[in-house]
Enzyme design. Structure first.
Site, PDB file in Angstrom:
ATOM      1  N   LYS A 112       0.870  -1.173   0.000  1.00 38.12           N
ATOM      2  CA  LYS A 112       0.000   0.000   0.000  1.00 38.12           C
ATOM      3  C   LYS A 112       0.906   1.222   0.000  1.00 38.12           C
ATOM      4  CE  LYS A 112      -4.102  -2.001   2.063  1.00 38.12           C
ATOM      5  NZ  LYS A 112      -5.074  -1.911   3.157  1.00 38.12           N
ATOM      6  N   HIS A 115       2.956   6.457   2.642  1.00 38.81           N
ATOM      7  CA  HIS A 115       2.541   7.846   2.395  1.00 38.81           C
ATOM      8  C   HIS A 115       3.006   8.785   3.505  1.00 38.81           C
ATOM      9  CE1 HIS A 115      -0.506   7.263   5.422  1.00 38.81           C
ATOM     10  NE2 HIS A 115      -0.873   6.158   4.810  1.00 38.81           N
ATOM     11  N   HIS A 118       2.890   7.946   7.157  1.00 40.23           N
ATOM     12  CA  HIS A 118       4.003   7.143   7.653  1.00 40.23           C
ATOM     13  C   HIS A 118       5.212   8.010   7.948  1.00 40.23           C
ATOM     14  CE1 HIS A 118       1.765   3.780   5.541  1.00 40.23           C
ATOM     15  NE2 HIS A 118       1.758   3.477   6.818  1.00 40.23           N
TER      16      HIS A 118
END
Length: 551
Positions: A112, A115, A118
């Site tokens: 995933k 982004h 994070h």
């Protein structure tokens, strides 16, 4: 600052003047906040408590002046003597027990987006770990990867349809993300859903072929993560993940059942009742109808395993605030299971970052952000008249750019959402990470220019100018700021302190020339700038910023 030890020094000196025991004076000496525009004694004496009602204004002024001078004279010696331990050696921390802390942070989901959320988790977790290590605690940094669950069934089916082994090797995160997006579009199809479920079930049963594909996804991804973390100056002691706890989560379900905490719904899912009245007004789902584990079951297993393995005193989870409910449930279930240490678990939550776009559009990967901030910084440095010939402009731009990201992120309360702005973050003047780096580099070059000599027997008393006094007083406050951050784990106190220090140092740099001053004055001023740079560097490192020496 070592405020408490300064108080003791002041008390012992004043006791000679007043002919009173130092212990009678310590409690009467208090720190006074300093501001940019107000030059007051950083330490004041409560005269009434010492002179027992005598209202001698002259004595009061005289003693306050002496308290101020003594503190200011001591601070430079203290900063340069303690070095990187200045502030953390303060008596403010003397009663704080040394602990073992497990900190789980960053924790991206394989396949995933890695982004901007994070990025927040990564830099906040790194700050908390740095601060705890500086204060003498033992820290274990854990990256708990989202590397298990139904999405892997879907991803595997997607890879069989759209995957490319070469792309998986060269840029795993990008490729797995593309595959995931493609298969998600097809996921409405019942056959795709069934294939995904079958794959995940085989994974849970340790079927060799699915396990081998999953392992490739995981290994390539971790390799790429490590490279990105290196750019951020972040490391982990342990890479674990949900996959580690797939079997142990079955043991957790067994414990829940044995303790009579696991209930089955009509659909066959397993739940734990968290309501006070036991009326299921609040519950947590811990098992699917087919008996497989869920995210929270694996988190329960991980918490228990970490306690068995590390015997920690505190465990901190750093994630965004949307997961507050999840952690509330996690800690509640652990308590119901009889684990009293659940009270020593803590969720440090943070808000969302809005408006993070690169020139190419929406941000997908953290690496895009790092590349963008580096290239913008390189551009700014190239167009700045003051930029000198730098040995490695790329590396400097990276460090200054990262400082810009971190300071913009840490200026407010962590729980607040904030609107990201490239222009605001990269300003070289004002309250930015670029300004911190610029100040550090400027003070460093001042030291270099004057031979970086070891200064001895410096006469600090000749630092009488208001701009020098302001810097001295601000240096005295450093340990209080560290203490406040250690209590609430908010980096904003340190950020605000360092920005003020940089502004005060800039004024002092302008008004207190080293060149052309008498040797005595030049030495004292140099020592002042040295101490300011040392504390600035210490604070920046705690925030996760590597100070640059030229820019």
């Amino acid at each position: 600052m070592a405020a408490c030890s300064f108080r003791r020094t002041i008390a012992s000196q004043l006791s000679k003047v007043l002919d009173l025991p130092p212990e009678n004076l310590i409690k009467s000496i208090s720190a006074v906040p300093v501001s940019k525009n107000r030059h007051v004694a950083d330490f004041q004496l409560s005269i009434a408590s010492v002179t027992e009602g005598s209202s001698s204004d002259c004595l009061a002024q005289d003693l306050n002046l002496q308290a101020q001078k003594l503190a200011e004279r001591t601070v430079l010696q203290q900063v340069l003597k303690d070095g990187s331990e200045y502030g953390v050696k303060s008596e403010l921390f003397s009663t704080v027990p040394r602990q073992k802390a497990v900190i789980e942070f960053s924790s991206p989901n394989i396949a995933k987006k890695f982004h901007i959320g994070h990025l927040r988790s990564t830099i906040v977790g790194n700050f908390i770990a740095n601060l705890k290590v500086a204060l003498g605690h033992e820290v274990i940094r854990i990256n708990y990867l989202g590397d298990w669950g139904m999405q892997f069934g879907l991803l595997a089916v997607g890879f069989q349809r759209f995957g490319n082994k070469d792309k998986l090797k060269s840029s795993p995160l990008q490729h797995l993300f593309e595959v995931y997006v493609q298969i998600n579009k097809a996921a409405e199809d019942e056959n795709t859903k069934k294939l995904a479920k079958d794959f995940f079930r085989k994974l849970e049963e340790h079927d060799e072929q699915p396990l081998s594909l999953w392992k490739q996804f995981r290994d390539f991804s971790i390799e790429e993560y490590i490279r990105i973390y290196k750019r951020l100056g972040v490391h982990f002691d342990e890479y674990s993940g949900e996959s580690f706890y797939q079997e142990k989560s079955q043991e957790v379900l067994k414990i829940l059942e044995d303790k009579g905490l696991l209930q089955k719904t009509e659909k066959g899912t397993g739940i734990v009742d968290l309501s006070e009245k036991k009326d299921l007004s609040s519950f947590s789902t811990v098992m699917r109808s087919d008996g497989t584990s869920l995210y929270i079951t694996r988190d329960l297993a991980a918490a228990i395993d970490r306690m068995n393995k590390h015997s920690w005193d505190t465990m901190i989870y750093v994630t965004d605030k949307s997961q507050s409910n999840h952690f509330q449930h996690l800690f509640q279930i652990l308590k119901l299971m009889g684990y009293d240490w659940a009270e020593r678990c803590q969720h440090v939550s943070f808000g969302l970052v809005q408006g993070m776009k690169t020139r190419r559009g929406e941000v997908i990967f953290l690496e895009d952000v790092l590349n963008e901030v580096r290239s913008r910084m390189l551009q700014n440095m190239a167009s700045a008249k003051t930029t000198k010939e730098i040995e490695d402009p790329m590396e400097t731009a990276e460090k200054v750019g990262l400082a810009a990201l971190i300071v913009q992120d840490f200026r407010g309360l962590l729980s607040s959402d904030y609107q990201f702005s490239w222009d605001r973050a990269l300003q070289s003047r004002g309250d930015t990470g670029v300004f911190l780096q610029y100040t550090h580099a400027r003070l460093h070059s001042l030291e270099q220019m004057h031979g970086n000599e070891q200064l001895t027997d410096v006469n600090v008393a000749c630092l009488q100018e208001p701009s020098a006094i302001s810097v001295l007083q601000h240096l005295l406050r450093y340990d209080e700021v560290l203490y406040r951050s250690s209590q609430d784990l908010q980096p904003k106190h340190i950020v605000s302190y360092l920005l003020t220090l940089s502004h005060l140092a800039a004024v002092a740099h302008k008004t207190l020339p080293v060149k052309g001053s008498t040797p005595e004055l030049a030495q004292a001023r140099l020592r002042l700038f040295q101490a300011a740079r040392s504390v600035l560097a210490n604070g920046m490192k705690l925030l996760g910023i590597t100070p640059v020496t030229q820019m």
